[in-house]
Design a protein around this motif. Structure first.
Motif, PDB file in Angstrom:
ATOM      1  N   PRO A  89      12.806  -9.400  -3.018  1.00  0.00           N
ATOM      2  CA  PRO A  89      12.101  -9.739  -1.780  1.00  0.00           C
ATOM      3  C   PRO A  89      10.588  -9.790  -1.976  1.00  0.00           C
ATOM      4  O   PRO A  89       9.867  -8.825  -1.717  1.00  0.00           O
ATOM      5  N   TRP A  90      10.107 -10.935  -2.437  1.00  0.00           N
ATOM      6  CA  TRP A  90       8.702 -11.076  -2.769  1.00  0.00           C
ATOM      7  C   TRP A  90       7.837 -11.111  -1.504  1.00  0.00           C
ATOM      8  O   TRP A  90       8.170 -11.775  -0.523  1.00  0.00           O
ATOM      9  N   GLY A  91       6.712 -10.388  -1.544  1.00  0.00           N
ATOM     10  CA  GLY A  91       5.771 -10.370  -0.438  1.00  0.00           C
ATOM     11  C   GLY A  91       4.413 -10.902  -0.851  1.00  0.00           C
ATOM     12  O   GLY A  91       4.240 -11.431  -1.955  1.00  0.00           O
ATOM     13  N   CYS A  92       3.431 -10.715   0.035  1.00  0.00           N
ATOM     14  CA  CYS A  92       2.090 -11.234  -0.235  1.00  0.00           C
ATOM     15  C   CYS A  92       1.359 -10.417  -1.293  1.00  0.00           C
ATOM     16  O   CYS A  92       0.430 -10.906  -1.929  1.00  0.00           O
ATOM     17  N   VAL A 100       2.573  -0.280  -0.725  1.00  0.00           N
ATOM     18  CA  VAL A 100       3.439   0.866  -1.022  1.00  0.00           C
ATOM     19  C   VAL A 100       4.800   0.418  -1.545  1.00  0.00           C
ATOM     20  O   VAL A 100       5.756   1.178  -1.561  1.00  0.00           O
ATOM     21  N   GLY A 101       4.899  -0.848  -1.977  1.00  0.00           N
ATOM     22  CA  GLY A 101       6.116  -1.338  -2.599  1.00  0.00           C
ATOM     23  C   GLY A 101       7.180  -1.826  -1.643  1.00  0.00           C
ATOM     24  O   GLY A 101       8.272  -2.182  -2.075  1.00  0.00           O
ATOM     25  N   LYS A 102       6.876  -1.885  -0.342  1.00  0.00           N
ATOM     26  CA  LYS A 102       7.867  -2.347   0.643  1.00  0.00           C
ATOM     27  C   LYS A 102       7.688  -3.836   0.905  1.00  0.00           C
ATOM     28  O   LYS A 102       7.479  -4.277   2.040  1.00  0.00           O
ATOM     29  N   GLU A 103       7.803  -4.618  -0.147  1.00  0.00           N
ATOM     30  CA  GLU A 103       7.627  -6.061   0.016  1.00  0.00           C
ATOM     31  C   GLU A 103       8.756  -6.680   0.839  1.00  0.00           C
ATOM     32  O   GLU A 103       8.601  -7.777   1.381  1.00  0.00           O
ATOM     33  N   ASN A 104       9.880  -5.992   0.938  1.00  0.00           N
ATOM     34  CA  ASN A 104      10.965  -6.458   1.805  1.00  0.00           C
ATOM     35  C   ASN A 104      10.546  -6.464   3.265  1.00  0.00           C
ATOM     36  O   ASN A 104      11.155  -7.149   4.091  1.00  0.00           O
ATOM     37  N   CYS A 105       9.503  -5.722   3.615  1.00  0.00           N
ATOM     38  CA  CYS A 105       9.000  -5.645   4.993  1.00  0.00           C
ATOM     39  C   CYS A 105       7.679  -6.377   5.166  1.00  0.00           C
ATOM     40  O   CYS A 105       7.010  -6.208   6.206  1.00  0.00           O
ATOM     41  N   GLY A 297      12.712  -1.368  -1.108  1.00  0.00           N
ATOM     42  CA  GLY A 297      11.402  -1.396  -1.740  1.00  0.00           C
ATOM     43  C   GLY A 297      11.484  -1.389  -3.256  1.00  0.00           C
ATOM     44  O   GLY A 297      12.519  -1.093  -3.858  1.00  0.00           O
ATOM     45  N   ARG A 298      10.348  -1.710  -3.893  1.00  0.00           N
ATOM     46  CA  ARG A 298      10.315  -1.750  -5.366  1.00  0.00           C
ATOM     47  C   ARG A 298      10.595  -0.384  -5.962  1.00  0.00           C
ATOM     48  O   ARG A 298      11.312  -0.265  -6.962  1.00  0.00           O
ATOM     49  N   ARG A 299      10.048   0.680  -5.369  1.00  0.00           N
ATOM     50  CA  ARG A 299      10.311   2.019  -5.887  1.00  0.00           C
ATOM     51  C   ARG A 299      11.793   2.343  -5.776  1.00  0.00           C
ATOM     52  O   ARG A 299      12.377   3.007  -6.654  1.00  0.00           O
ATOM     53  N   GLU A 300      12.423   1.890  -4.696  1.00  0.00           N
ATOM     54  CA  GLU A 300      13.854   2.167  -4.529  1.00  0.00           C
ATOM     55  C   GLU A 300      14.688   1.482  -5.607  1.00  0.00           C
ATOM     56  O   GLU A 300      15.688   2.042  -6.071  1.00  0.00           O
ATOM     57  N   LEU A 301      14.285   0.286  -6.034  1.00  0.00           N
ATOM     58  CA  LEU A 301      15.002  -0.360  -7.140  1.00  0.00           C
ATOM     59  C   LEU A 301      14.864   0.457  -8.418  1.00  0.00           C
ATOM     60  O   LEU A 301      15.823   0.612  -9.179  1.00  0.00           O
TER      61      LEU A 301
END
Length: 347
Positions: A89-92, A100-105, A297-301
């Motif tokens: 889930p790529w973000g800006c 904080v790594g929550k690119e899904n949001c 989030g990225r940390r969760e992966l």
């Protein structure tokens, strides 16, 4: 290079030859070693033309791992030969959520035209894949690529969903998993690894219930009209603190609503097209929370990959070649895949 593309709305995906991409500044080219197939791919390919949001043709595959083949200028975080998983889930990359790594949001991605691989951008069902930034790559640290590929969505999404409900999954609590497919069989393992809750798995397939039992479910039930009553029997009449629906159809959401306890969580993960009435008179117990998570989030992966490295979760996979991918999608649509289908583009 070969790739599996969705080329025209309403038609089956095809294996085609397309030019191999080259990385520009800040980009990374991966030689794809494994790519997972997902029910959300089928959901996307089922949208009518007037609702289809992505440019076609589109290379499919949003679960990808690979080896770094080439890096663009200014890339120093990864090097050729590194084995990595792709965070989808790529973000800006600039907003507080992304920071904080929550690119899904990320609230800006859609407006900026930033789309996930395989869901708008070229995906992992190809011999090579272009990744927009090294921040979207997570080291495998020795984990088998075939095991790792499903973790990028089928592992990450339930991990994220379970994480929001962890305060309720205390000793003596119950978690219900509806649908023991690609995500559900990993959700059972994650619940066992992360919580002391009793895990109850529901499915219409006896074979998938056998898989649920094999990966750690304490109880397995056929998902039928009697399932919710059986869940309440198992919980002394109170219901389950957390219900995770990996199907999302009207029938399964009805089971979820009838199974959840007061102050419980209903988490809708599956894209089955059902709806859940929320509010007074909607049929849910008081103070139930409903949510629909989007990836994680990225940390969760990173966390999920580490759990797999320690042997606490394991993907049940069936492998296919790139040429076999269209037929694998057909089997997935028919419910003929137990666990996750994984394509090996260079097999």
């Amino acid at each position: 290079m070969k790739a599996v593309q969705y080329r025209k709305v309403g038609q089956a995906p095809e294996v085609v030859d397309i030019p191999m991409p080259r990385p520009g500044p800040g980009q990374v080219l991966l030689k794809v070693t494994a790519a997972g197939l997902c029910h959300s791919d089928l959901a996307v390919m089922g949208w009518p033309e007037e609702q289809f949001p992505y440019p076609l043709p589109m290379t499919l595959g949003h679960e990808g791992v690979g080896t770094v083949a080439e890096v663009g200028s200014a890339v120093t975080a990864v090097a050729e030969g590194d084995e990595v998983a792709v965070y989808g889930p790529w973000g800006c990359g600039q907003c507080p959520k992304c920071a904080v790594g929550k690119e899904n949001c990320c609230p800006h991605a859609a407006g900026l035209g930033i789309l996930p691989p395989g869901l708008g951008s070229p995906g992992a069902l190809a011999e090579y894949m272009l990744v927009d930034s090294p921040r979207h790559l997570v080291p495998l640290n020795g984990l088998d690529p075939v095991q790792a590929a499903p973790l990028t969505d089928a592992g990450l999404t339930p991990y994220h969903a379970i994480g929001t409900s962890l305060p309720k999954l205390v000793p003596g609590s119950t978690a219900v998993v509806i649908g023991v497919g690609g995500l559900g069989h990993l959700a059972v393992q994650l619940l066992r690894a992360l919580t002391p809750a009793t895990v109850v798995a529901l499915d219409v397939s006896k074979e998938k219930l056998e898989l649920a039992h094999a990966v750690g479910a304490h109880e397995t039930l056929l998902s039928d009209d009697a399932a919710a009553a059986r869940v309440r029997e198992l919980t002394g009449g109170t219901g389950a603190e957390v219900v995770l629906d990996f199907v999302g159809a009207e029938a399964t959401l009805a089971v979820a609503a009838a199974s959840v306890a007061v102050e419980g969580d209903v988490t809708i993960v599956g894209l089955g097209g059902g709806t859940l009435a929320v509010g007074f008179g909607g049929g849910l117990p008081f103070e139930v929370s409903a949510s629909f998570p989007y990836w994680g989030g990225r940390r969760e992966l990173m966390d999920v990959i580490e759990l797999a490295r320690r042997g606490l979760v394991s993907s049940h996979v069936e492998t296919f070649t790139l040429d076999e991918a269209p037929a694998a999608y057909e089997r997935l649509h028919a419910g003929g895949i137990k666990g996750r289908a994984v394509v090996l583009p260079h097999a």
